[in-house]
Design an enzyme around this catalytic site. Structure first.
Site, short mmCIF file in Angstrom:
data_model
loop_
_atom_site.label_atom_id
_atom_site.label_comp_id
_atom_site.label_asym_id
_atom_site.label_seq_id
_atom_site.Cartn_x
_atom_site.Cartn_y
_atom_site.Cartn_z
N SER A 111 -1.92 3.33 -2.91
CA SER A 111 -3.10 2.74 -3.29
C SER A 111 -4.09 3.76 -3.54
O SER A 111 -4.07 4.82 -2.74
CB SER A 111 -3.36 1.57 -2.11
OG SER A 111 -4.82 1.25 -2.47
N TYR B 29 -4.32 -0.11 6.76
CA TYR B 29 -3.79 -0.08 5.42
C TYR B 29 -3.77 1.23 4.99
O TYR B 29 -2.92 1.86 4.48
CB TYR B 29 -4.71 -0.94 4.79
CG TYR B 29 -4.16 -1.18 3.07
CD1 TYR B 29 -2.85 -2.16 2.84
CD2 TYR B 29 -4.54 -0.53 2.21
CE1 TYR B 29 -2.35 -2.16 1.76
CE2 TYR B 29 -4.14 -0.64 0.79
CZ TYR B 29 -3.15 -1.65 0.41
OH TYR B 29 -2.57 -1.76 -0.75
N1 NAP Z 1 -3.16 -6.12 -5.57
C1 NAP Z 1 -3.96 -4.87 -5.60
O1 NAP Z 1 -4.88 -4.89 -5.61
C2 NAP Z 1 -3.29 -3.53 -5.10
C3 NAP Z 1 -3.99 -2.39 -5.03
C4 NAP Z 1 -3.37 -1.21 -4.61
C5 NAP Z 1 -2.08 -1.33 -4.02
N2 NAP Z 1 -1.38 -2.43 -4.14
C6 NAP Z 1 0.07 -2.33 -3.35
O2 NAP Z 1 1.03 -2.83 -4.45
C7 NAP Z 1 2.10 -3.55 -3.57
C8 NAP Z 1 2.08 -4.77 -4.29
O3 NAP Z 1 1.20 -5.57 -4.06
P1 NAP Z 1 0.68 -7.03 -4.48
O4 NAP Z 1 -0.89 -7.08 -4.92
O5 NAP Z 1 1.76 -7.20 -5.69
O6 NAP Z 1 1.07 -8.04 -3.45
P2 NAP Z 1 1.31 -9.50 -3.28
O7 NAP Z 1 1.10 -10.19 -4.81
O8 NAP Z 1 0.88 -9.96 -2.10
O9 NAP Z 1 3.17 -9.69 -3.37
C9 NAP Z 1 3.59 -8.83 -2.26
C10 NAP Z 1 5.17 -9.05 -2.37
O10 NAP Z 1 5.60 -8.11 -1.17
C11 NAP Z 1 6.48 -9.09 -0.49
N3 NAP Z 1 6.32 -8.72 0.90
C12 NAP Z 1 5.35 -8.79 1.62
N4 NAP Z 1 5.66 -8.40 2.95
C13 NAP Z 1 6.89 -7.96 2.80
C14 NAP Z 1 7.74 -7.58 3.93
N5 NAP Z 1 7.49 -7.55 5.10
N6 NAP Z 1 8.95 -7.39 3.54
C15 NAP Z 1 9.43 -7.47 2.23
N7 NAP Z 1 8.76 -7.96 1.24
C16 NAP Z 1 7.42 -8.42 1.65
C17 NAP Z 1 6.04 -10.46 -0.95
O11 NAP Z 1 7.33 -11.33 -0.78
P3 NAP Z 1 7.04 -12.77 -0.06
O12 NAP Z 1 6.32 -13.23 -1.05
O13 NAP Z 1 8.20 -13.31 0.14
O14 NAP Z 1 6.13 -12.52 1.18
C18 NAP Z 1 5.73 -10.25 -2.35
O15 NAP Z 1 7.07 -10.20 -3.09
C19 NAP Z 1 1.62 -3.23 -2.20
O16 NAP Z 1 2.28 -2.27 -1.62
C20 NAP Z 1 0.00 -3.17 -2.20
O17 NAP Z 1 -0.27 -2.68 -0.89
C21 NAP Z 1 -1.89 -3.71 -4.39
#
Ligand code: NAP
Length: 265
Positions: A157, A170
């Site tokens: 991130s 985070y």
């Molecule tokens: N969205 C943003 O603005 C953003 C920005 C920068 C970086 N990121 C990074 O991108 C990645 C994905 O984020 P996202 O925005 O797509 O999040 P999201 O929509 O909340 O989806 C999270 C995913 O991770 C899974 N997950 C959460 N906790 C877990 C665990 N303990 N073990 C295995 N799976 C787990 C969830 O599965 P379940 O539904 O089954 O819990 C879901 O498939 C993350 O690493 C996040 O830090 C996101």
């Protein structure tokens, strides 16, 4: 009129990841889902991991299969070592060695200051983002080294560079994840394994929407489009396209890099 025999067979150029097996952690929703579909569209067999939302995982597997690829879903929480070990074993037994690992599973922290945050929250963030990825690398690298090419892509991130107030667990987890990846890139280069980091800014997913609601009180992310780079908030597919490039033949000489995908900040 076009008959089925007129439709050309997909070539290697159409399916540059054919013959490869990917694991995308947190692949059921959001950014991970978009990555899983992009890799499947390029011909990879794709295992997705999720924690508890089995319905979303099944829907993503159905979408992978609709693209003509093999898809499987594996439940395991990345912060529970026994579950991660069992998943790594099951995937390799079912699909053979994984040669494309995307460490994407992640959770947000609660927004407290360092002084307000309990050690337990820091522990949970570190275990979820870092320990799970670290353990999976250990479990999958021996198999990956037997393949013609290997890739590890970690989803970090911009938070790893901003280190903004109220986001210590985070930010610390993402800095540690990047440290692991950049070290691994040096260790595994001689084994034909590429290791790269993709660092998104705000992305329109459940996590992104919760962040925007919590910090700005905004319910509808599209209200941020006009003030965002290129007139729109970043989509999961914008991140997936970069992962697809890094893992594909066009990035055959790229490793140890951090690619920021935030529209220029
Ligand atoms: N969205 C943003 O603005 C953003 C920005 C920068 C970086 N990121 C990074 O991108 C990645 C994905 O984020 P996202 O925005 O797509 O999040 P999201 O929509 O909340 O989806 C999270 C995913 O991770 C899974 N997950 C959460 N906790 C877990 C665990 N303990 N073990 C295995 N799976 C787990 C969830 O599965 P379940 O539904 O089954 O819990 C879901 O498939 C993350 O690493 C996040 O830090 C996101």
């Amino acid at each position: 009129m076009t008959t089925p025999s007129d439709v050309p067979e997909p070539t290697e150029a159409d399916l540059p990841l054919a013959g490869r097996t990917a694991l995308v952690t947190g692949g059921s929703r959001g950014i991970g889902r978009a990555i899983a579909l992009a890799l499947a569209a390029d011909g990879a067999t794709v295992a997705i991991n999720y924690r508890r939302d089995a319905e979303s995982a099944a829907a993503t597997v159905a979408d992978i299969e609709a693209l003509g690829a093999v898809g499987r879903a594996y439940a395991a929480s990345s912060d529970v070592p026994d579950e991660v070990a069992a998943m790594a074993e099951a995937i390799q037994a079912d699909l053979g060695p994984v040669d494309l690992l995307v460490c994407n599973a992640g959770i947000a922290s609660r927004g407290g200051t360092v002084a307000q945050t309990e050690l337990g929250e820091l522990d949970r963030l570190m275990r979820t983002h870092v320990y799970g990825a670290f353990q999976l690398c250990g479990a999958l690298l021996p198999g990956m080294r037997t393949r013609p090419r290997g890739d590890v892509v970690v989803i970090s991130s911009v938070a790893a560079r901003q280190l903004a107030a109220h986001m210590a667990p985070y930010g610390m987890a993402k800095v540690a994840l990047e440290a692991m990846a950049l070290t691994l890139a040096k260790e595994e280069r001689n084994n034909g394994i590429h290791v790269n980091v993709v660092a998104p800014g705000l992305v329109d997913t459940e996590m992104g929407r919760r962040l925007v609601k919590g910090v700005m009180g905004i319910d509808d992310m599209s209200t941020l489009d006009a003030s965002s780079p290129f007139g729109r908030v970043c989509r999961p597919e914008d991140i997936a396209e970069v992962v697809r490039f890094l893992a594909g033949p066009s990035a055959g000489y790229v490793t140890g890099q951090i690619v920021t995908v935030d529209g220029g900040g």
